[in-house]
Design an enzyme around this catalytic site. Structure first.
Site, short mmCIF file in Angstrom:
data_model
loop_
_atom_site.label_atom_id
_atom_site.label_comp_id
_atom_site.label_asym_id
_atom_site.label_seq_id
_atom_site.Cartn_x
_atom_site.Cartn_y
_atom_site.Cartn_z
N LYS A 65 0.81 -1.22 0.00
CA LYS A 65 0.00 0.00 0.00
C LYS A 65 0.84 1.27 0.00
CE LYS A 65 -3.61 -0.25 -0.50
NZ LYS A 65 -4.25 -0.46 -1.83
N HIS A 126 6.66 -7.37 -2.75
CA HIS A 126 6.67 -6.61 -1.48
C HIS A 126 7.80 -7.12 -0.57
CE1 HIS A 126 3.02 -4.56 -2.42
NE2 HIS A 126 2.21 -5.56 -2.20
N SER A 156 -3.58 3.41 4.84
CA SER A 156 -3.93 2.70 3.61
C SER A 156 -3.95 1.19 3.83
CB SER A 156 -2.94 3.07 2.50
OG SER A 156 -3.38 2.59 1.25
#
Length: 313
Positions: A65, A126, A156
């Site tokens: 995010k 990620h 987020s």
């Protein structure tokens, strides 16, 4: 660049309806070399660790995010020399497969999807620096790290974890901020992630850029990305890419807004995948004491590094 692993939204729906709820929902975390990852990733970790990069791969890295889809769309637009029709060939997750994604079969894993993707591949991850497959460094792959400030990132992530049914239940906001600051999250601690990649940026071919800088002056930052990727695009083309990758345009773009993922996985009635895309939205959610707690941790963890983030612009 049509790919035979692409599935329609109806295919996704039909597949998920056949699966037991435990295969999809609120997956537990397991440690991989000290980093919490969703259990399907941990269970298949050897496939990630031994993944074979190609020299012309472009590695797109973020903490969750932090503007991942935004930078994916910008990079794809630049690699297509501003021919935006090519961006519409498939959804983001097909154009730029997620390396460590292991959804329930028969949907393809990120590794399987990448293995049948033609070069040059855009590879999303990620992963913190210490978990990256060594082949990316052996092949000297160009890597773009996109970083977002701690507080906006936390907000987020909270809304995303509510709507993403595969993530652990986020609980209340008060519970979440405590957990977030401790790094009890998928892909680990924000500080470890951003600092680890910052310290690695001079060891490899890494462009480290900031969400806040991209919001402040998108075309300036896009020029950095364009130069890094070895492209030479006119201001007219960059202007086209800028308009194509505004938050408003991407929110309405079915190839970028994850509307192709069914609501039983991404329940966008709870929160849209593309929610606000702002800098400073954290001020609408943090209490004064929570803000101070984050500031104290930030000051302590950032000692000894010249890495700096802005929480407003």
């Amino acid at each position: 660049m049509e790919q035979d692993h692409q599935m329609t939204k109806e295919d996704f729906e039909a597949t998920f309806k056949k699966l037991p709820e435990s295969a999809i929902f609120r997956l537990p975390l397991s440690l991989v070399h000290g980093v919490p990852l969703m259990k399907p990733i941990a269970d298949q970790w050897e496939r990630v660790e031994t993944f074979q990069a190609r020299p012309d791969d472009i590695f797109i890295v973020t903490y969750p995010k932090a503007g991942t889809t935004w930078i994916q769309e910008i990079v794809d637009s630049i690699m297509n020399d501003g021919d935006l029709e090519k961006n519409m060939r498939a959804p983001t997750h097909v154009r730029s497969p997620f390396l460590e994604l292991f959804p329930p079969p028969p949907m393809p894993s990120g590794v399987d999807a990448l293995n049948i993707t033609p070069s040059p591949r855009l590879v999303k991850t990620h992963l913190p620096y210490k978990l990256v497959p060594i082949s990316f460094w052996e092949k000297k792959c160009k890597t773009i790290y996109f970083a977002r400030n701690l507080k906006d990132n936390a907000v987020s992530c909270y809304f995303f974890d509510q709507m993403n049914k595969s993530q652990p239940d986020p609980g209340t906001w008060d519970e979440y901020v405590e957990k977030y600051l401790k790094g009890e999250m998928s892909w680990g601690n924000w500080f470890d992630h951003v600092i680890g990649w910052w310290n690695a940026k001079d060891k490899h071919d890494i462009l480290y850029i900031f969400y806040e800088d991209m919001k402040e002056d998108p075309k300036r930052e896009m020029r950095k990305v364009t130069k890094f990727l070895g492209k030479n695009l006119s201001e007219e083309v960059l202007d086209k890419i800028f308009h194509h990758t505004t938050f408003e345009a991407m929110k309405e773009n079915p190839m970028a807004n994850y509307s192709t993922v069914p609501n039983i996985v991404f329940d966008q009635t709870i929160s849209p995948f593309m929610r606000k895309g702002e800098v400073g939205d954290w001020m609408n959610y943090f209490t004064e004491s929570q803000s101070k707690m984050f500031d104290t941790e930030y000051e302590e963890r950032m000692k000894g590094t010249d890495l700096k983030f802005r929480t407003t612009i």
